[in-house]
Design an enzyme around this catalytic site. Sequence first.
Site, short mmCIF file in Angstrom:
data_model
loop_
_atom_site.label_atom_id
_atom_site.label_comp_id
_atom_site.label_asym_id
_atom_site.label_seq_id
_atom_site.Cartn_x
_atom_site.Cartn_y
_atom_site.Cartn_z
N THR A 195 0.82 -1.23 0.00
CA THR A 195 0.00 0.00 0.00
C THR A 195 0.84 1.27 0.00
O THR A 195 0.43 2.29 -0.53
CB THR A 195 -0.97 0.04 1.20
N TYR A 230 1.24 13.34 6.62
CA TYR A 230 2.33 12.47 6.14
C TYR A 230 3.57 13.30 5.87
O TYR A 230 4.69 12.89 6.15
CB TYR A 230 1.91 11.72 4.87
N MET A 241 -2.68 5.32 -0.16
CA MET A 241 -4.08 4.91 -0.24
C MET A 241 -4.14 3.44 0.19
O MET A 241 -4.18 2.52 -0.64
CB MET A 241 -4.56 5.04 -1.70
N HIS A 242 -4.17 3.21 1.51
CA HIS A 242 -4.09 1.84 2.01
C HIS A 242 -5.34 1.01 1.65
O HIS A 242 -5.25 0.04 0.93
CB HIS A 242 -3.93 1.85 3.53
N ASP A 243 -6.47 1.40 2.19
CA ASP A 243 -7.67 0.56 2.10
C ASP A 243 -8.20 0.36 0.68
O ASP A 243 -8.65 -0.75 0.35
CB ASP A 243 -8.77 1.12 3.00
#
Length: 312
Positions: A195, A230, A241-243
């Site tokens: 991710t 960040y 954009m992890h999820d």
Amino acid sequence: MPRPVIIDCDPGIDDCVALMVALASRNELGVEAICTVAGNVNVATCTRNVLGLLALLGRVDVPVYSGCERPMSVNPVFADHIHGENGLGSVCFPAAQTSAATEDAVDYLIRRLADSGQPPATLVIVGPSTNLATALQKAPDITAGIEQIVLMGGARREGGNITPSAEFNIYADPHAAQTVFHGGRPLTVIGLDATLQLRCSPDRMAALRAIGNAASKAAADMMEHVNAIYGEIYGTAGAAMHDPCTIAWLLAPDLFHARPVRIEVETASALTRGHTAVDYHHTDDRPANANWVDGLESDKVFALLLERIARL
Ligand code: RIB
Ligand code: CA
């Protein structure tokens, strides 16, 4: 025929973007329900955020089940330092047009997954795994109703983001993660190694905002909040954009690199709580329990996210 999908989340800014992409992909994904869990922020705020997002998107047809308000064993930890006090950065969604179901998420998961008259569901978990782990402990036979699990969590090369050795979703409830990792159903785990390759650079942020609909404006405004944070913490050109990677993987798995591995979760040590021991080089002969995703084609994945958000 769209595959039945249940999304378990802790919105959370990137959770909201993942929900947008999933809800925009109606030909491929039939989002049957959204479950919330304490994680980034408390579960009541997560639930309010989902209801507000559904109002924004005009998708008040999707039922919402509020879930566990604390982890199975450890003390709660939140990520409001990243997602803001309301879990959405500085963004406010419209007032909810619907309420969460009176049935809680654990009871819903047990009822839905135990119903042999319904097709097995794909579970997407993008917060702590508390809801599903609790359901599995109360009703182990519900595994028959799980087609597969796609989970955002863990880290190998990237170490961790909430501690030096743990990623937030696993750290927040390590016992739940260990239960789900040993649940015996097909499991794809997308960790920080993948991710963190999907960053919201200035060019990508401009492309997101240029879509020009209400969803893209909300997504861009939320991501600007995380990008600023960040920048302070990681000095990077954009938050990850992890999820949304979980939804993109369901839509286009060929854009990702994965290999079968065995993953164990540290549940006893205070220093390394939530560490995912990813046996990438098969150091022993125990069988793999997960498909570990550790790479992606960043430009193509981000383009897919934009294409879906533009449909909303
Ligand atoms: O470590 C990233 C994960 O933690 C994401 O799911 C984010 O929403 C937070 O929950
Ligand atoms: Ca999340």
